[in-house]
Motif scaffolding. Sequence first.
Motif, PDB file in Angstrom:
ATOM      1  N   ALA A 110      -0.416   6.149  -5.356  1.00 33.90           N
ATOM      2  CA  ALA A 110      -1.355   5.371  -6.177  1.00 33.90           C
ATOM      3  C   ALA A 110      -2.775   5.594  -5.681  1.00 33.90           C
ATOM      4  O   ALA A 110      -3.015   5.752  -4.481  1.00 33.90           O
ATOM      5  CB  ALA A 110      -1.008   3.890  -6.117  1.00 33.90           C
ATOM      6  N   THR A 111      -3.728   5.614  -6.592  1.00 34.72           N
ATOM      7  CA  THR A 111      -5.125   5.847  -6.234  1.00 34.72           C
ATOM      8  C   THR A 111      -6.033   4.786  -6.838  1.00 34.72           C
ATOM      9  O   THR A 111      -5.684   4.138  -7.809  1.00 34.72           O
ATOM     10  CB  THR A 111      -5.584   7.244  -6.726  1.00 34.72           C
ATOM     11  OG1 THR A 111      -5.311   7.355  -8.133  1.00 34.72           O
ATOM     12  CG2 THR A 111      -4.849   8.352  -5.991  1.00 34.72           C
ATOM     13  N   ASN A 112      -7.223   4.650  -6.238  1.00 36.80           N
ATOM     14  CA  ASN A 112      -8.222   3.675  -6.701  1.00 36.80           C
ATOM     15  C   ASN A 112      -7.603   2.287  -6.850  1.00 36.80           C
ATOM     16  O   ASN A 112      -7.692   1.647  -7.902  1.00 36.80           O
ATOM     17  CB  ASN A 112      -8.850   4.119  -8.025  1.00 36.80           C
ATOM     18  CG  ASN A 112      -9.651   5.398  -7.871  1.00 36.80           C
ATOM     19  OD1 ASN A 112     -10.310   5.600  -6.850  1.00 36.80           O
ATOM     20  ND2 ASN A 112      -9.595   6.264  -8.865  1.00 36.80           N
ATOM     21  N   ILE A 113      -6.995   1.814  -5.794  1.00 37.25           N
ATOM     22  CA  ILE A 113      -6.254   0.545  -5.812  1.00 37.25           C
ATOM     23  C   ILE A 113      -7.193  -0.636  -5.596  1.00 37.25           C
ATOM     24  O   ILE A 113      -8.050  -0.621  -4.710  1.00 37.25           O
ATOM     25  CB  ILE A 113      -5.175   0.547  -4.709  1.00 37.25           C
ATOM     26  CG1 ILE A 113      -4.174   1.677  -4.955  1.00 37.25           C
ATOM     27  CG2 ILE A 113      -4.463  -0.808  -4.641  1.00 37.25           C
ATOM     28  CD1 ILE A 113      -3.293   1.974  -3.771  1.00 37.25           C
ATOM     29  N   LYS A 114      -7.010  -1.651  -6.430  1.00 39.28           N
ATOM     30  CA  LYS A 114      -7.725  -2.912  -6.263  1.00 39.28           C
ATOM     31  C   LYS A 114      -6.702  -4.043  -6.349  1.00 39.28           C
ATOM     32  O   LYS A 114      -5.940  -4.125  -7.307  1.00 39.28           O
ATOM     33  CB  LYS A 114      -8.796  -3.080  -7.335  1.00 39.28           C
ATOM     34  CG  LYS A 114      -9.918  -2.048  -7.244  1.00 39.28           C
ATOM     35  CD  LYS A 114     -10.953  -2.264  -8.336  1.00 39.28           C
ATOM     36  CE  LYS A 114     -12.050  -1.206  -8.256  1.00 39.28           C
ATOM     37  NZ  LYS A 114     -13.057  -1.362  -9.346  1.00 39.28           N
ATOM     38  N   ILE A 115      -6.709  -4.905  -5.349  1.00 36.74           N
ATOM     39  CA  ILE A 115      -5.754  -6.006  -5.283  1.00 36.74           C
ATOM     40  C   ILE A 115      -6.509  -7.319  -5.418  1.00 36.74           C
ATOM     41  O   ILE A 115      -7.538  -7.527  -4.770  1.00 36.74           O
ATOM     42  CB  ILE A 115      -4.966  -5.971  -3.965  1.00 36.74           C
ATOM     43  CG1 ILE A 115      -4.238  -4.629  -3.815  1.00 36.74           C
ATOM     44  CG2 ILE A 115      -3.970  -7.126  -3.889  1.00 36.74           C
ATOM     45  CD1 ILE A 115      -3.581  -4.422  -2.476  1.00 36.74           C
ATOM     46  N   SER A 116      -6.016  -8.194  -6.260  1.00 35.66           N
ATOM     47  CA  SER A 116      -6.702  -9.467  -6.491  1.00 35.66           C
ATOM     48  C   SER A 116      -5.684 -10.574  -6.733  1.00 35.66           C
ATOM     49  O   SER A 116      -4.468 -10.330  -6.776  1.00 35.66           O
ATOM     50  CB  SER A 116      -7.635  -9.354  -7.696  1.00 35.66           C
ATOM     51  OG  SER A 116      -6.904  -9.040  -8.875  1.00 35.66           O
TER      52      SER A 116
ATOM     53  N   SER B  38       9.968  -2.468   2.543  1.00 33.68           N
ATOM     54  CA  SER B  38      10.107  -3.723   3.275  1.00 33.68           C
ATOM     55  C   SER B  38       9.046  -4.712   2.840  1.00 33.68           C
ATOM     56  O   SER B  38       8.153  -4.396   2.062  1.00 33.68           O
ATOM     57  CB  SER B  38       9.975  -3.448   4.771  1.00 33.68           C
ATOM     58  OG  SER B  38       8.717  -2.849   5.045  1.00 33.68           O
ATOM     59  N   VAL B  39       9.117  -5.923   3.362  1.00 36.92           N
ATOM     60  CA  VAL B  39       8.212  -7.003   3.002  1.00 36.92           C
ATOM     61  C   VAL B  39       6.782  -6.675   3.424  1.00 36.92           C
ATOM     62  O   VAL B  39       6.540  -6.140   4.500  1.00 36.92           O
ATOM     63  CB  VAL B  39       8.673  -8.311   3.673  1.00 36.92           C
ATOM     64  CG1 VAL B  39       7.641  -9.406   3.468  1.00 36.92           C
ATOM     65  CG2 VAL B  39      10.015  -8.733   3.112  1.00 36.92           C
ATOM     66  N   PHE B  40       5.805  -6.998   2.553  1.00 37.22           N
ATOM     67  CA  PHE B  40       4.397  -6.798   2.854  1.00 37.22           C
ATOM     68  C   PHE B  40       3.818  -8.091   3.419  1.00 37.22           C
ATOM     69  O   PHE B  40       4.004  -9.164   2.848  1.00 37.22           O
ATOM     70  CB  PHE B  40       3.620  -6.420   1.577  1.00 37.22           C
ATOM     71  CG  PHE B  40       4.113  -5.150   0.955  1.00 37.22           C
ATOM     72  CD1 PHE B  40       3.916  -3.939   1.578  1.00 37.22           C
ATOM     73  CD2 PHE B  40       4.787  -5.179  -0.251  1.00 37.22           C
ATOM     74  CE1 PHE B  40       4.373  -2.768   0.999  1.00 37.22           C
ATOM     75  CE2 PHE B  40       5.261  -4.016  -0.826  1.00 37.22           C
ATOM     76  CZ  PHE B  40       5.048  -2.804  -0.207  1.00 37.22           C
ATOM     77  N   ALA B  41       3.104  -7.995   4.531  1.00 34.75           N
ATOM     78  CA  ALA B  41       2.534  -9.189   5.153  1.00 34.75           C
ATOM     79  C   ALA B  41       1.190  -9.546   4.555  1.00 34.75           C
ATOM     80  O   ALA B  41       0.806 -10.705   4.521  1.00 34.75           O
ATOM     81  CB  ALA B  41       2.409  -8.987   6.657  1.00 34.75           C
ATOM     82  N   ASP B  42       0.431  -8.534   4.069  1.00 35.82           N
ATOM     83  CA  ASP B  42      -0.888  -8.819   3.539  1.00 35.82           C
ATOM     84  C   ASP B  42      -1.326  -7.688   2.610  1.00 35.82           C
ATOM     85  O   ASP B  42      -0.627  -6.689   2.455  1.00 35.82           O
ATOM     86  CB  ASP B  42      -1.902  -9.009   4.673  1.00 35.82           C
ATOM     87  CG  ASP B  42      -1.887  -7.840   5.655  1.00 35.82           C
ATOM     88  OD1 ASP B  42      -1.758  -6.687   5.198  1.00 35.82           O
ATOM     89  OD2 ASP B  42      -2.001  -8.080   6.866  1.00 35.82           O
ATOM     90  N   ASP B  43      -2.515  -7.878   2.012  1.00 31.77           N
ATOM     91  CA  ASP B  43      -3.006  -6.893   1.045  1.00 31.77           C
ATOM     92  C   ASP B  43      -3.223  -5.521   1.668  1.00 31.77           C
ATOM     93  O   ASP B  43      -3.013  -4.496   1.020  1.00 31.77           O
ATOM     94  CB  ASP B  43      -4.316  -7.392   0.429  1.00 31.77           C
ATOM     95  CG  ASP B  43      -4.094  -8.524  -0.554  1.00 31.77           C
ATOM     96  OD1 ASP B  43      -2.916  -8.839  -0.837  1.00 31.77           O
ATOM     97  OD2 ASP B  43      -5.086  -9.104  -1.034  1.00 31.77           O
ATOM     98  N   ALA B  44      -3.669  -5.501   2.928  1.00 30.21           N
ATOM     99  CA  ALA B  44      -3.940  -4.226   3.586  1.00 30.21           C
ATOM    100  C   ALA B  44      -2.663  -3.393   3.708  1.00 30.21           C
ATOM    101  O   ALA B  44      -2.673  -2.184   3.444  1.00 30.21           O
ATOM    102  CB  ALA B  44      -4.557  -4.460   4.959  1.00 30.21           C
ATOM    103  N   LYS B  45      -1.579  -4.048   4.080  1.00 28.84           N
ATOM    104  CA  LYS B  45      -0.317  -3.319   4.206  1.00 28.84           C
ATOM    105  C   LYS B  45       0.207  -2.907   2.832  1.00 28.84           C
ATOM    106  O   LYS B  45       0.781  -1.827   2.677  1.00 28.84           O
ATOM    107  CB  LYS B  45       0.713  -4.179   4.938  1.00 28.84           C
ATOM    108  CG  LYS B  45       0.405  -4.359   6.425  1.00 28.84           C
ATOM    109  CD  LYS B  45       1.528  -5.104   7.126  1.00 28.84           C
ATOM    110  CE  LYS B  45       1.232  -5.245   8.618  1.00 28.84           C
ATOM    111  NZ  LYS B  45       2.317  -5.960   9.330  1.00 28.84           N
ATOM    112  N   LEU B  46       0.001  -3.775   1.857  1.00 29.49           N
ATOM    113  CA  LEU B  46       0.415  -3.448   0.499  1.00 29.49           C
ATOM    114  C   LEU B  46      -0.348  -2.232  -0.010  1.00 29.49           C
ATOM    115  O   LEU B  46       0.239  -1.300  -0.567  1.00 29.49           O
ATOM    116  CB  LEU B  46       0.175  -4.641  -0.428  1.00 29.49           C
ATOM    117  CG  LEU B  46       0.415  -4.429  -1.928  1.00 29.49           C
ATOM    118  CD1 LEU B  46       1.829  -3.926  -2.178  1.00 29.49           C
ATOM    119  CD2 LEU B  46       0.168  -5.710  -2.691  1.00 29.49           C
ATOM    120  N   GLN B  47      -1.659  -2.222   0.194  1.00 30.64           N
ATOM    121  CA  GLN B  47      -2.470  -1.092  -0.257  1.00 30.64           C
ATOM    122  C   GLN B  47      -2.064   0.190   0.456  1.00 30.64           C
ATOM    123  O   GLN B  47      -1.959   1.252  -0.167  1.00 30.64           O
ATOM    124  CB  GLN B  47      -3.960  -1.369  -0.029  1.00 30.64           C
ATOM    125  CG  GLN B  47      -4.846  -0.200  -0.460  1.00 30.64           C
ATOM    126  CD  GLN B  47      -6.289  -0.605  -0.682  1.00 30.64           C
ATOM    127  OE1 GLN B  47      -6.593  -1.769  -0.881  1.00 30.64           O
ATOM    128  NE2 GLN B  47      -7.170   0.364  -0.653  1.00 30.64           N
TER     129      GLN B  47
END
Length: 227
Positions: free
Chosen positions: A33-39, A16-25
């Motif tokens: 997935a491991t060691n995730i960095k979002i920018s 489903s749709v992600f509202a923010d980076d926290a939910k995406l991570q």
Amino acid sequence: MKKKVATLLGLLIATSVFADDAKLQDQLEKMGATNIKISDSPLPNFRSVVSDQGVLQISEDGRFVIEGSVLELKDGTVSDITNRPLMAELESMKKEMIIFPAKNQKHTVTVFTDISCGYCKLLHSQMKEYNDLGITIRYLAFPRAGLRSQTARQMEAIWQAEDRNHSLHQAESGHLPAKQLTPKLIKKQYDLGIKFGIRGTPNIITSEGEVIGGYVEPKQLLQMLEK
């Protein structure tokens, strides 16, 4: 690697749709997935995601995923900006690099190398020419046969040597280290190479994060960097 990315892509598209980076991570971690960095992404309405599986571009609403090269057209030139999100991690390893600096530095490149690679030896044998042209060469270890190989153990010994430059120069000249150590220091370097999508050596990373695959002779490399 390819199988992991393909699985990740399939799962992402189905979510489903992600509202923010926290939910995406959180969703990415649930997928393995491991060691995730979002920018921030260079693509409008996208986020750049770096994990142990490499670099992906994911739309802010979670609907679209881009895997592979991202090219930027600007001022009549084409630049590969796919791996720019990895540059901060690469620069954080500066103290671990074996560096052969140019006196009159114009360009800096990072080379993933393997002491058992013939073209790596050729590149190293021309170090003075690269340096004289103003190109600083920074080395990171990428044993092609993996971290359990004899080459990996030898490269760990080189990277832990008191004089790493001399030890690497000796190895590239055919005098391999007698000592072999369990890969620890070079593991991060090898893992970073995997994120860059590297499979063979040498591979040259420019200061902009572009990957130049294979050996490039000094004058030709300068021409490429000048562009």
